[in-house]
Design an enzyme around this catalytic site. Structure first.
Site, short mmCIF file in Angstrom:
data_model
loop_
_atom_site.label_atom_id
_atom_site.label_comp_id
_atom_site.label_asym_id
_atom_site.label_seq_id
_atom_site.Cartn_x
_atom_site.Cartn_y
_atom_site.Cartn_z
N ASP A 142 0.85 -1.19 0.00
CA ASP A 142 0.00 0.00 0.00
C ASP A 142 0.88 1.25 0.00
O ASP A 142 1.67 1.46 0.93
CB ASP A 142 -0.90 -0.01 1.24
CG ASP A 142 -2.07 0.97 1.11
OD1 ASP A 142 -2.30 1.49 0.00
OD2 ASP A 142 -2.74 1.20 2.13
N HIS A 149 -3.75 13.80 0.96
CA HIS A 149 -4.02 12.86 2.06
C HIS A 149 -2.88 12.87 3.07
O HIS A 149 -3.10 12.97 4.28
CB HIS A 149 -4.24 11.44 1.52
CG HIS A 149 -4.32 10.40 2.60
ND1 HIS A 149 -5.36 10.33 3.50
CD2 HIS A 149 -3.46 9.39 2.93
CE1 HIS A 149 -5.15 9.31 4.33
NE2 HIS A 149 -4.01 8.73 4.01
N GLU A 215 -10.76 3.64 3.47
CA GLU A 215 -9.84 4.47 2.70
C GLU A 215 -10.14 4.24 1.22
O GLU A 215 -10.12 3.10 0.75
CB GLU A 215 -8.37 4.15 3.01
CG GLU A 215 -7.96 4.62 4.39
CD GLU A 215 -6.46 4.56 4.68
OE1 GLU A 215 -6.01 5.33 5.57
OE2 GLU A 215 -5.74 3.77 4.05
N GLU A 217 -9.19 3.99 -2.31
CA GLU A 217 -7.94 3.76 -3.03
C GLU A 217 -8.21 3.06 -4.35
O GLU A 217 -9.31 2.55 -4.59
CB GLU A 217 -6.98 2.88 -2.19
CG GLU A 217 -6.73 3.39 -0.78
CD GLU A 217 -5.48 2.83 -0.13
OE1 GLU A 217 -4.59 2.33 -0.85
OE2 GLU A 217 -5.40 2.89 1.11
N ASP A 250 -9.26 0.21 1.79
CA ASP A 250 -8.31 -0.22 2.82
C ASP A 250 -8.93 0.11 4.19
O ASP A 250 -8.67 1.16 4.77
CB ASP A 250 -6.98 0.51 2.62
CG ASP A 250 -5.95 0.14 3.67
OD1 ASP A 250 -6.07 -0.93 4.27
OD2 ASP A 250 -5.03 0.96 3.88
N ARG A 254 -8.56 3.30 13.24
CA ARG A 254 -7.69 4.45 13.55
C ARG A 254 -7.15 4.44 14.96
O ARG A 254 -6.01 4.88 15.19
CB ARG A 254 -8.47 5.75 13.33
CG ARG A 254 -8.95 5.97 11.92
CD ARG A 254 -7.80 6.07 10.95
NE ARG A 254 -8.29 6.19 9.57
CZ ARG A 254 -7.52 5.96 8.51
NH1 ARG A 254 -6.26 5.60 8.64
NH2 ARG A 254 -8.03 6.09 7.30
N GLN A 257 -4.51 1.79 15.16
CA GLN A 257 -3.36 2.27 14.39
C GLN A 257 -2.52 3.28 15.17
O GLN A 257 -1.30 3.20 15.20
CB GLN A 257 -3.88 2.90 13.09
CG GLN A 257 -2.81 3.35 12.10
CD GLN A 257 -3.42 3.88 10.80
OE1 GLN A 257 -4.63 3.82 10.58
NE2 GLN A 257 -2.58 4.41 9.92
N LYS A 270 -4.83 -2.58 10.02
CA LYS A 270 -5.07 -2.67 8.59
C LYS A 270 -5.25 -4.11 8.13
O LYS A 270 -5.84 -4.35 7.08
CB LYS A 270 -3.87 -2.11 7.82
CG LYS A 270 -3.54 -0.66 8.09
CD LYS A 270 -4.39 0.25 7.26
CE LYS A 270 -3.85 1.67 7.28
NZ LYS A 270 -4.66 2.55 6.42
N THR A 274 -9.19 -5.88 3.52
CA THR A 274 -9.01 -4.92 2.44
C THR A 274 -9.88 -5.42 1.30
O THR A 274 -9.75 -6.58 0.91
CB THR A 274 -7.53 -4.88 2.00
OG1 THR A 274 -6.70 -4.63 3.14
CG2 THR A 274 -7.29 -3.80 0.96
N GLU A 385 -10.34 12.08 7.64
CA GLU A 385 -10.18 13.41 7.06
C GLU A 385 -11.53 14.14 6.95
O GLU A 385 -11.61 15.33 7.23
CB GLU A 385 -9.55 13.31 5.66
CG GLU A 385 -8.13 12.77 5.66
CD GLU A 385 -7.70 12.27 4.30
OE1 GLU A 385 -7.92 11.07 4.02
OE2 GLU A 385 -7.18 13.06 3.49
CA LIG Z 1 -4.11 2.88 2.84
MG LIG Z 2 -6.28 -3.03 4.50
#
Ligand SMILES: [Ca+2]
Ligand SMILES: [Mg+2]
Ligand SMILES: [Ca+2]
Ligand SMILES: [Mg+2]
Ligand code: NI
Lengths: 441, 441
Positions: A142, A149, A215, A217, A250, A254, A257, A270, A274, A385
């Site tokens: 990733d 971002h 996320e 992506e 993804d 938080r 993390q 994570k 995914t 965000e």
């Molecule tokens: Ca990511």
């Molecule tokens: Mg992931």
């Protein structure tokens, strides 16, 4: 728009016109024990490439993808064997299929002229098939290639003066992710449990993630023969290793993390899931939507520099959206509108950097872009965000219950959508979705 | 020591007595196109389990590993199929093979009583076979579980007062590594090139790594049926998922690492190569060397707590050594003596933490310990620590040229060795080695 004998593929709104022809893995809902195999999407139908190459081998005539090879790689439950063949075979397959599916085939009219029974067998409707993960994912990486971002996250956690890490403008930074938990669209996502430390003055505790996020992506699926360990893929050849793109969510915890990621990077926050979309849209289908890369200042090192015509050294005008459906709502609310063009580093640069120390890139590797955020606050590609670390509520329009969100709640379903808009046609990616299940007690 | 009819397996110094029986993948040097298959090491020989299960199916009688299953899983070029069967099958295989190879078989004397010709076929000498990577590595994870190593690295880079990261004593921290570049012992390692920024006041440059290092580690090979995505492997069952251990050298480019690793963790500095030894020593063979885990203060969270009898919640008394051979020397010099007991977190805790958010652990996953450093400076498991960031030269004893090193030079070969010492016998791991090739120009 390229015209096909399949009527639904000629609609200006279908995501799957003849211009697109994305690849996927399908099985038939009707048949017990239908073995998954390779297909392309065309209008309301999927074209079964395993049966096609068996029934009409004369469609595959090229030196890189003769009919026996085509039948062999298309009769497996993943794209990996086809990916391994590399770009010359991919180009042949596309040319052969675009001809065979066109309204006036030049080389091989046999598919067009097939019997109704053969059509029914070769071209099931989307609603009669189940889509699977398009590839057996080998390694998953990733990147973190949207400048906005990275700036947003840096601003929230380190303040505006140190927003971008010092290395960010010099290399496309990335981490190795977990391949086993890459799942297909529609897979329900269990809210993870883990270590949390909301208050640094108290010891950590164990419990369900409270700050669950998506996320937005996109991910490149890698093909071609693997470079030898110790060799690198040069930026000017890196695009030849990119088969195509999927949408990717993804999922991110938080709070987990935040407590775990220094100094080794994200891990349990994570690796629980995914999600990728079922259709892989090829670089050829995206070529009309190619745009120059963002200006890169300061000067980058030579191994990352490429000319304007290098395959994959570009960005693509792909409209991206995130929709959120709560259990209280009938229709999903759009919460983000972004674009692939918001990426600073190109996929050619990402691969050149990934392999520069000699890392062997293999067919089936998945290389994700990182969260794709633009400069507008409505284009931010994560709830972190959008809610600015939970400090502001995200309004869900058209919600009877006037619901708001900071992070994801149980029962919420997140949909990612992507499409590139051509002249009278659309190149779509299909859907990338997942619903949040409550944490195990 | 358990006595075998194979004389060399009864030597007190063989690394492969009947007590050990490590698994690997071999092919015959004599036969053109010999297909790799599963074997165990026994004294100076390897026992071909594919041929054995075909010639003497009566050896495999158990409910979890009947002869047809045994023959099928042992006739593949990786351990993955055998790993997937799980602990009951592993225990049956070990019991069957220890009986068949013993000096007085109780259940099945057919291997012992086989003809000389059959023995020659079933039991080639180590020097007549080539060993391969023992498994197709699915996902590879590297922990950071030696407290002394984490303290050393932290002291060098952040000073003694902030040596351990705040999360370190609360969870076994780890990062996802690159599976494609895990290679077998003996594979030459190309010095990587990448971005370096030795002087933070100047822009980064591109070039060969100047601070190339090894890391002395051990790695657990994971088996058993995968836990469902979203489920976790509880600490009390985690050991059932551990098949055995190999030695592992996590080659590391310190200068590339320093510039790239904030905030997403190590990437190109690690993904160019990771070497593992060919033999997987099972948890059963290591059981006699089991020791209690290190005391863990402060109190850990419940999901990491386990009783003293839990499989894999322990450490093992395994002597580890690193030897360095330069091109100018005839024999390698020992530069590090460590022990697996220097690990703070147990493999059961590592797996419980790895899966706590719901990550699905699959057969073929490789879970590494992190660099194994002890408290003595002679036990530090990397050149970074041995040379204290390059500030002191490592003496190479018995070197005619009176050579010294801070980091690895081209032509250097690094050997990792490991053995557990029993009463009159040794359980060895074989070798984990690699020679440094000069960077590509
Ligand atoms: Ca990511
Ligand atoms: Mg992931
Ligand atoms: Ca390591
Ligand atoms: Mg490594
Ligand atoms: Ni139709």
């Amino acid at each position: 728009m390229q015209q096909s004998f399949i009527t639904s593929a000629c609609s200006p709104t279908t995501p799957f016109p003849l211009n697109n022809l994305p690849y996927g893995i399908f099985s038939r809902n009707s048949t017990v024990d239908s073995t998954p195999a390779v297909c392309v999407a065309i209008g309301d139908h999927v074209l079964d490439l395993s049966s096609l190459s068996s029934l009409f081998p004369q469609i595959f005539t090229g030196p890189h993808l003769p009919a026996p090879t085509a039948h062999s790689v298309f009769s497996t439950p993943s794209l990996n064997a086809f990916l391994a063949l590399g770009k010359p075979a991919w180009l042949e397959a596309r040319a052969a299929l675009q001809d065979a599916l066109s309204i006036s085939p030049q080389r091989c009219p046999d598919l067009k002229n097939a019997t109704a029974e053969q059509h029914a067998e070769l071209l099931p409707l989307h609603q009669h098939v189940t889509m699977h993960l398009p590839a057996e994912i080998r390694d998953y990486t990733d990147f973190y290639s949207s400048k906005q971002h990275a700036t947003n996250v840096g601003t929230m956690f380190r303040g505006p003066e140190n927003a971008l890490p010092p290395n960010w403008l010099h290399m496309p930074i990335a981490y190795h992710g977990r391949a086993s938990s890459v799942v297909k669209s529609g897979t329900a996502i269990r809210r993870p449990c883990g270590q949390l430390r909301p208050d640094p003055a108290s010891p950590p505790s164990f419990g369900p993630c409270r700050l669950l996020d998506f996320e937005l992506e996109m991910a490149a699926l890698i093909g071609g023969p693997a470079n030898q360990l110790g060799d690198r893929v040069r930026v000017e050849h890196a695009g030849d290793r990119v088969f195509g793109f999927t949408l990717m969510n993804d999922w991110s915890a938080r709070d987990i993390q935040k407590w775990e990621y220094v100094p080794l990077g994200p891990f349990g926050a994570k690796n629980f899931a995914t999600t990728i979309s079922p259709w892989v849209v090829t670089l050829e289908a995206l070529e009309p939507f190619r745009k120059p890369p963002q200006e890169q200042v300061p000067q980058i090192l030579d191994y990352l520099k490429a000319g304007p015509d290098v395959r994959g050294h570009c960005t693509y005008d792909i409209h991206l959206e995130v929709l959120l459906q709560t259990e209280a709502k009938e229709t999903p609310s759009k919460i983000c509108t972004s674009n692939f063009c918001n990426l600073y580093w190109t996929v050619a640069q990402q691969l050149a950097h990934h392999s520069v120390t000699g890392c062997n890139m293999q067919p089936g590797d998945l290389v994700a872009s990182g969260t794709i955020s633009g400069t507008e606050s409505s284009s931010f590609g994560s709830m972190l965000e959008l809610s600015w670390k939970g400090s502001k509520k995200i309004e869900l329009v058209n919600s009877k219950a006037a619901e708001k969100r900071t992070f994801l709640q149980d029962g919420d379903t997140v949909y990612l959508r992507g499409e590139a808009k051509g002249d009278g046609f659309v190149v779509g990616f299909g859907e990338c979705s997942g619903q949040i299940l409550p944490a195990f007690g």
